[in-house]
Design a protein around this motif. Structure first.
Motif, PDB file in Angstrom:
ATOM      1  N   ASN A   1       5.456   2.310 -10.136  1.00  0.00           N
ATOM      2  CA  ASN A   1       5.292   3.522  -9.330  1.00  0.00           C
ATOM      3  C   ASN A   1       6.660   3.971  -8.835  1.00  0.00           C
ATOM      4  OD1 ASN A   1       2.152   2.512  -8.251  1.00  0.00           O
ATOM      5  ND2 ASN A   1       2.554   4.664  -8.693  1.00  0.00           N
ATOM      6  N   ASP A   2       6.938   5.245  -8.988  1.00  0.00           N
ATOM      7  CA  ASP A   2       8.216   5.783  -8.501  1.00  0.00           C
ATOM      8  C   ASP A   2       7.991   6.833  -7.418  1.00  0.00           C
ATOM      9  OD1 ASP A   2       9.536   4.197 -10.264  1.00  0.00           O
ATOM     10  OD2 ASP A   2       9.993   5.787 -11.718  1.00  0.00           O
ATOM     11  N   ASP A   3       8.861   6.831  -6.433  1.00  0.00           N
ATOM     12  CA  ASP A   3       8.959   7.909  -5.429  1.00  0.00           C
ATOM     13  C   ASP A   3       7.712   8.085  -4.570  1.00  0.00           C
ATOM     14  OD1 ASP A   3      11.502   8.541  -6.488  1.00  0.00           O
ATOM     15  OD2 ASP A   3      10.537   9.689  -8.088  1.00  0.00           O
ATOM     16  N   LEU A   4       7.015   7.034  -4.306  1.00  0.00           N
ATOM     17  CA  LEU A   4       5.807   7.203  -3.496  1.00  0.00           C
ATOM     18  C   LEU A   4       6.116   7.355  -2.013  1.00  0.00           C
ATOM     19  CD1 LEU A   4       4.009   6.603  -5.961  1.00  0.00           C
ATOM     20  CD2 LEU A   4       2.591   5.252  -4.409  1.00  0.00           C
ATOM     21  N   ASP A   5       6.820   6.369  -1.478  1.00  0.00           N
ATOM     22  CA  ASP A   5       7.071   6.404  -0.036  1.00  0.00           C
ATOM     23  C   ASP A   5       8.309   7.229   0.279  1.00  0.00           C
ATOM     24  OD1 ASP A   5       6.288   5.654   2.547  1.00  0.00           O
ATOM     25  OD2 ASP A   5       7.758   4.032   2.594  1.00  0.00           O
TER      26      ASP A   5
ATOM     27  N   LEU B   1      10.224  -4.066  -5.058  1.00  0.00           N
ATOM     28  CA  LEU B   1      10.531  -2.712  -4.585  1.00  0.00           C
ATOM     29  C   LEU B   1      12.041  -2.523  -4.503  1.00  0.00           C
ATOM     30  CD1 LEU B   1       9.858   0.055  -3.328  1.00  0.00           C
ATOM     31  CD2 LEU B   1       9.680  -1.090  -1.106  1.00  0.00           C
ATOM     32  N   ASP B   2      12.532  -1.541  -5.261  1.00  0.00           N
ATOM     33  CA  ASP B   2      13.947  -1.171  -5.189  1.00  0.00           C
ATOM     34  C   ASP B   2      14.068   0.130  -4.403  1.00  0.00           C
ATOM     35  OD1 ASP B   2      14.739  -3.334  -6.681  1.00  0.00           O
ATOM     36  OD2 ASP B   2      14.650  -2.245  -8.594  1.00  0.00           O
ATOM     37  N   ARG B   3      14.881   0.085  -3.342  1.00  0.00           N
ATOM     38  CA  ARG B   3      15.091   1.288  -2.520  1.00  0.00           C
ATOM     39  C   ARG B   3      16.592   1.405  -2.226  1.00  0.00           C
ATOM     40  NH1 ARG B   3      11.367   1.958   2.645  1.00  0.00           N
ATOM     41  NH2 ARG B   3       9.976   2.734   1.036  1.00  0.00           N
ATOM     42  N   ASP B   4      17.058   2.632  -2.237  1.00  0.00           N
ATOM     43  CA  ASP B   4      18.490   2.856  -1.996  1.00  0.00           C
ATOM     44  C   ASP B   4      18.906   2.246  -0.661  1.00  0.00           C
ATOM     45  OD1 ASP B   4      18.498   4.228  -4.339  1.00  0.00           O
ATOM     46  OD2 ASP B   4      18.369   6.227  -3.428  1.00  0.00           O
TER      47      ASP B   4
ATOM     48  N   LYS C   1       3.328  17.805  -0.691  1.00  0.00           N
ATOM     49  CA  LYS C   1       3.435  19.064   0.051  1.00  0.00           C
ATOM     50  C   LYS C   1       4.833  19.251   0.644  1.00  0.00           C
ATOM     51  CE  LYS C   1      -1.366  19.621   1.516  1.00  0.00           C
ATOM     52  NZ  LYS C   1      -2.314  19.515   2.619  1.00  0.00           N
ATOM     53  N   VAL C   2       5.406  18.134   1.072  1.00  0.00           N
ATOM     54  CA  VAL C   2       6.716  18.204   1.738  1.00  0.00           C
ATOM     55  C   VAL C   2       7.781  18.661   0.745  1.00  0.00           C
ATOM     56  CG1 VAL C   2       8.464  16.865   2.968  1.00  0.00           C
ATOM     57  CG2 VAL C   2       6.032  16.344   3.296  1.00  0.00           C
ATOM     58  N   SER C   3       8.538  19.678   1.135  1.00  0.00           N
ATOM     59  CA  SER C   3       9.567  20.177   0.217  1.00  0.00           C
ATOM     60  C   SER C   3      10.697  19.147   0.094  1.00  0.00           C
ATOM     61  CB  SER C   3      10.120  21.512   0.732  1.00  0.00           C
ATOM     62  OG  SER C   3      10.697  21.318   1.998  1.00  0.00           O
ATOM     63  N   GLY C   4      11.252  19.100  -1.084  1.00  0.00           N
ATOM     64  CA  GLY C   4      12.346  18.156  -1.325  1.00  0.00           C
ATOM     65  C   GLY C   4      11.884  16.792  -1.777  1.00  0.00           C
ATOM     66  N   ARG C   5      10.586  16.586  -1.812  1.00  0.00           N
ATOM     67  CA  ARG C   5      10.087  15.285  -2.266  1.00  0.00           C
ATOM     68  C   ARG C   5       9.852  15.313  -3.770  1.00  0.00           C
ATOM     69  NH1 ARG C   5       9.081  11.180  -2.132  1.00  0.00           N
ATOM     70  NH2 ARG C   5       7.131  10.442  -1.259  1.00  0.00           N
ATOM     71  N   ASP C   6      10.338  14.274  -4.441  1.00  0.00           N
ATOM     72  CA  ASP C   6      10.045  14.138  -5.870  1.00  0.00           C
ATOM     73  C   ASP C   6       8.581  13.768  -6.047  1.00  0.00           C
ATOM     74  OD1 ASP C   6      12.659  14.642  -6.469  1.00  0.00           O
ATOM     75  OD2 ASP C   6      13.235  12.532  -6.658  1.00  0.00           O
ATOM     76  N   ASP C   7       8.050  14.099  -7.213  1.00  0.00           N
ATOM     77  CA  ASP C   7       6.654  13.720  -7.500  1.00  0.00           C
ATOM     78  C   ASP C   7       6.534  12.198  -7.580  1.00  0.00           C
ATOM     79  OD1 ASP C   7       6.224  16.373  -7.722  1.00  0.00           O
ATOM     80  OD2 ASP C   7       5.491  16.340  -9.786  1.00  0.00           O
ATOM     81  N   GLY C   8       5.451  11.699  -7.060  1.00  0.00           N
ATOM     82  CA  GLY C   8       5.159  10.283  -7.255  1.00  0.00           C
ATOM     83  C   GLY C   8       4.563  10.081  -8.643  1.00  0.00           C
ATOM     84  N   THR C   9       4.931   8.982  -9.305  1.00  0.00           N
ATOM     85  CA  THR C   9       4.419   8.752 -10.658  1.00  0.00           C
ATOM     86  C   THR C   9       3.895   7.326 -10.817  1.00  0.00           C
ATOM     87  OG1 THR C   9       6.621   8.106 -11.400  1.00  0.00           O
ATOM     88  CG2 THR C   9       5.981  10.389 -11.772  1.00  0.00           C
ATOM     89  N   LEU C  10       3.004   7.177 -11.781  1.00  0.00           N
ATOM     90  CA  LEU C  10       2.478   5.855 -12.127  1.00  0.00           C
ATOM     91  C   LEU C  10       2.485   5.685 -13.644  1.00  0.00           C
ATOM     92  CD1 LEU C  10       0.541   3.243 -11.767  1.00  0.00           C
ATOM     93  CD2 LEU C  10      -1.270   4.856 -12.304  1.00  0.00           C
ATOM     94  N   TYR C  11       2.928   4.521 -14.099  1.00  0.00           N
ATOM     95  CA  TYR C  11       2.733   4.109 -15.496  1.00  0.00           C
ATOM     96  C   TYR C  11       2.193   2.687 -15.457  1.00  0.00           C
ATOM     97  CZ  TYR C  11       5.628   8.151 -16.339  1.00  0.00           C
ATOM     98  OH  TYR C  11       6.106   9.418 -16.342  1.00  0.00           O
ATOM     99  N   TYR C  12       1.156   2.460 -16.212  1.00  0.00           N
ATOM    100  CA  TYR C  12       0.511   1.140 -16.156  1.00  0.00           C
ATOM    101  C   TYR C  12       0.036   0.735 -17.551  1.00  0.00           C
ATOM    102  CZ  TYR C  12      -3.034  -2.397 -15.088  1.00  0.00           C
ATOM    103  OH  TYR C  12      -3.778  -3.556 -15.054  1.00  0.00           O
ATOM    104  N   GLY C  13       0.218  -0.532 -17.898  1.00  0.00           N
ATOM    105  CA  GLY C  13      -0.262  -1.043 -19.184  1.00  0.00           C
ATOM    106  C   GLY C  13      -0.819  -2.446 -19.036  1.00  0.00           C
TER     107      GLY C  13
ATOM    108  N   ASN D   1       0.820  -1.226   0.000  1.00  0.00           N
ATOM    109  CA  ASN D   1       0.000   0.000   0.000  1.00  0.00           C
ATOM    110  C   ASN D   1       0.848   1.268   0.000  1.00  0.00           C
ATOM    111  OD1 ASN D   1      -2.667  -0.947  -0.022  1.00  0.00           O
ATOM    112  ND2 ASN D   1      -2.619  -1.374   2.181  1.00  0.00           N
ATOM    113  N   ASP D   2       2.031   1.187   0.642  1.00  0.00           N
ATOM    114  CA  ASP D   2       2.878   2.386   0.770  1.00  0.00           C
ATOM    115  C   ASP D   2       3.542   2.783  -0.546  1.00  0.00           C
ATOM    116  OD1 ASP D   2       2.361   2.578   3.503  1.00  0.00           O
ATOM    117  OD2 ASP D   2       3.989   1.181   3.990  1.00  0.00           O
ATOM    118  N   VAL D   3       3.744   1.807  -1.425  1.00  0.00           N
ATOM    119  CA  VAL D   3       4.578   2.097  -2.597  1.00  0.00           C
ATOM    120  C   VAL D   3       3.851   1.969  -3.944  1.00  0.00           C
ATOM    121  CG1 VAL D   3       6.746   1.571  -1.438  1.00  0.00           C
ATOM    122  CG2 VAL D   3       5.482  -0.277  -2.583  1.00  0.00           C
TER     123      VAL D   3
END
Lengths: 80, 409
Positions: free
Chosen positions: B351-355, B388-391, B316-328, B220-222
């Motif tokens: 989905n990128d950059d959600l959590d 899920l890939d996370r640094d 809203k939080v500064s410094g956060r990248d936009d979350g994105t979705l691509y689906y097919g 759900n988080d990502v």
């Protein structure tokens, strides 16, 4: 990067809608966006119900969907 | 001698007449008795005969409604569905079985009231609630049973005025203009998989390979499809259909708003549906500033379908990248069996950059749906792989399999 992603999303959405608007001689197709009971993912499926039958709903009172259709069919047969 | 023969002739004639009268009288009595016997015979037959079936008119007569209205220009209907499934989820460390309510399309019941149009205007009401025990998107490795509100949950409490010329105005708790704009899907498999990835097994936590423990990051988080503002307390307006296009807008209690555009048409052998929206949930959301969402789905007469969805969320939080979705999604549907249409599809989503910044969550899925028309039922089977890939973190993949039935009653 941030604005690039937003732009990419906008371009995809824009292309999709442009494709729709440029289409030639479209005919009506009811996806189910509007109506009293819209359809689509997460919503009820169109069509009959197991217990409610053809209408897909139980009519507690008032005219059922199938009885709405009856006069039209009757009229058709009378015309013939 | 002559006199005596004359007298005898007269007495013979009298005797004959007398006999004639007697015979006539007896004949009358026989006739009356015959009629009486005929009547009696009919009565006996009627009593001894088996009960006759009612006339077609009587047989087709429906039972009288238990609930009645004195207004003959209105109707009230009840509708709903039950959608239950078995879910298996494996986080790479352990696997668990759950018996769940399929959150792709929850168990629910509703009441729809409507009126006949007067001068093109009609008014209606919609009351709909869902009841989910063990929702598929909430059960987890740590919460396997008794999950959910154990109560009815609101979906629609709506009043709407509709006009073919002026459109539709809705007031109440219900779909905002942007709701469902990221979810257009003609594949016929949406009951077990569509752009809302987390509906199948959203509560499952990723297993952290580095620490060898369950992380606190769930599906759900990502994964999210940024489907506008969803359902809320709002005032919504939809324009009339204009060559397949419908524009919508809504204002939401608490300072939020959205706009959307929808299109559906048949173009030759293709059925096409598309939607796009912009929403500003800043007043009602703790995290999101604005959202873009859209989807398009095409179904060819051969049964092949293609579906795409995309979305973007500005935080809203500064410094956060936009979350994105691509689906097919690529699908195929055909009536292989007489019981109903079979639909199947494969899909991919990212989905990128959600959590967190840098998160890359991707999924691959397979969906199979067999319609059983006579039972108004769909049997479905779905598989989904979540990565899920996370640094600086090594999460194991989650595999989920769900099979169940949706019955519209």
């Amino acid at each position: 990067m941030k604005s690039l992603r937003k732009a990419a999303t906008l371009i995809i959405l824009g292309l999709a809608l442009t494709l729709c608007s440029c289409a030639t001689s479209p005919e009506p197709f009811d996806y189910g966006f509007d109506g009293d009971l819209p359809t689509g993912p997460g919503e009820l499926k169109k069509g009959p119900g197991l217990f409610s039958g053809e209408d897909g709903v139980f009519t507690i009172y008032g005219q059922s969907a199938s009885s709405d259709e009856e006069p039209a069919e009757q009229k058709k047969s009378e015309d013939q | 001698m002559g006199i005596s023969s004359t007298a005898r002739g007269e007495s013979d004639e009298e005797a004959l007449n007398k006999l004639k009268r007697i015979i006539e009288k007896q004949q009358n009595q026989i006739d009356v008795q015959q009629e009486t016997l005929q009547d009696l015979k009919q009565q006996v037959e009627a009593l001894s005969a088996p009960s006759t079936p009612p006339s077609p008119q009587v047989a087709e007569k429906k039972p009288e409604a238990v609930v009645k209205s004195r207004n003959d220009k209105v109707s009230l209907t009840i509708y709903g569905q039950v959608n239950r499934a078995a879910l298996y989820a494996n986080d790479g460390d352990e696997g668990n079985w759950f018996f769940v309510d399929n959150d792709n399309s929850s168990t629910r019941i509703g009441l729809l009231g409507s009126t006949n149009a007067i001068d093109d205007f009609s008014i209606g009401t919609r009351f709909e609630v869902e009841f989910q025990t063990n929702p598929s998107n909430e059960v987890s490795q740590e919460d396997k049973n008794g999950v959910g509100d154990n109560n009815f949950k609101r979906r629609h409490f709506d009043i709407f005025v509709t006009s073919k010329r002026f459109g539709k105005l809705s007031l109440g708790y219900g779909s905002t203009a942007s709701d469902n704009t990221a979810e257009v899907d003609l594949s016929g498999t949406d009951v077990v998989g569509y752009s809302s990835i987390a509906d199948m097994a959203g509560g499952q936590f990723f297993f952290d390979n580095d620490t060898d423990t369950l992380s606190n990051t769930s599906i759900n988080d990502v994964f999210a499809n940024f489907d506008g503002i969803g359902r809320d307390d709002r005032l919504r307006y939809d324009t009339p259909d204009f060559y397949g296009f419908v524009a919508s807008g809504s204002v939401i209690s608490g300072d939020a708003a959205d706009v959307a555009l929808r299109y559906s048409a048949k173009l030759g052998d293709f059925k096409l549906a598309a939607a796009a929206s912009y929403s500003d949930p800043a007043g009602t959301s703790d995290s999101a500033d604005d959202r873009l969402a859209g989807s398009i789905s095409v179904l060819h007469g051969s049964g092949f379908s293609l579906t795409f969805a995309a979305g973007n969320e500005d935080y809203k939080v500064s410094g956060r990248d936009d979350g994105t979705l691509y689906y097919g999604k690529f699908g195929y549907q055909r009536k292989f069996f007489s019981i109903g249409t079979t639909a199947m599809s494969v899909d991919y989503g990212r989905n990128d950059d959600l959590d967190q910044n840098g998160d890359e969550a991707s999924t691959v899925g397979f969906q199979f749906v067999q319609n059983i028309d006579q039972w108004a039922t769909e049997y479905y089977l779905g598989y989904r792989y979540h990565d899920l890939d996370r640094d600086n973190t090594d999460f194991k993949d989650i595999n989920a399999l769900m099979t169940g039935l949706r019955v519209k009653f």
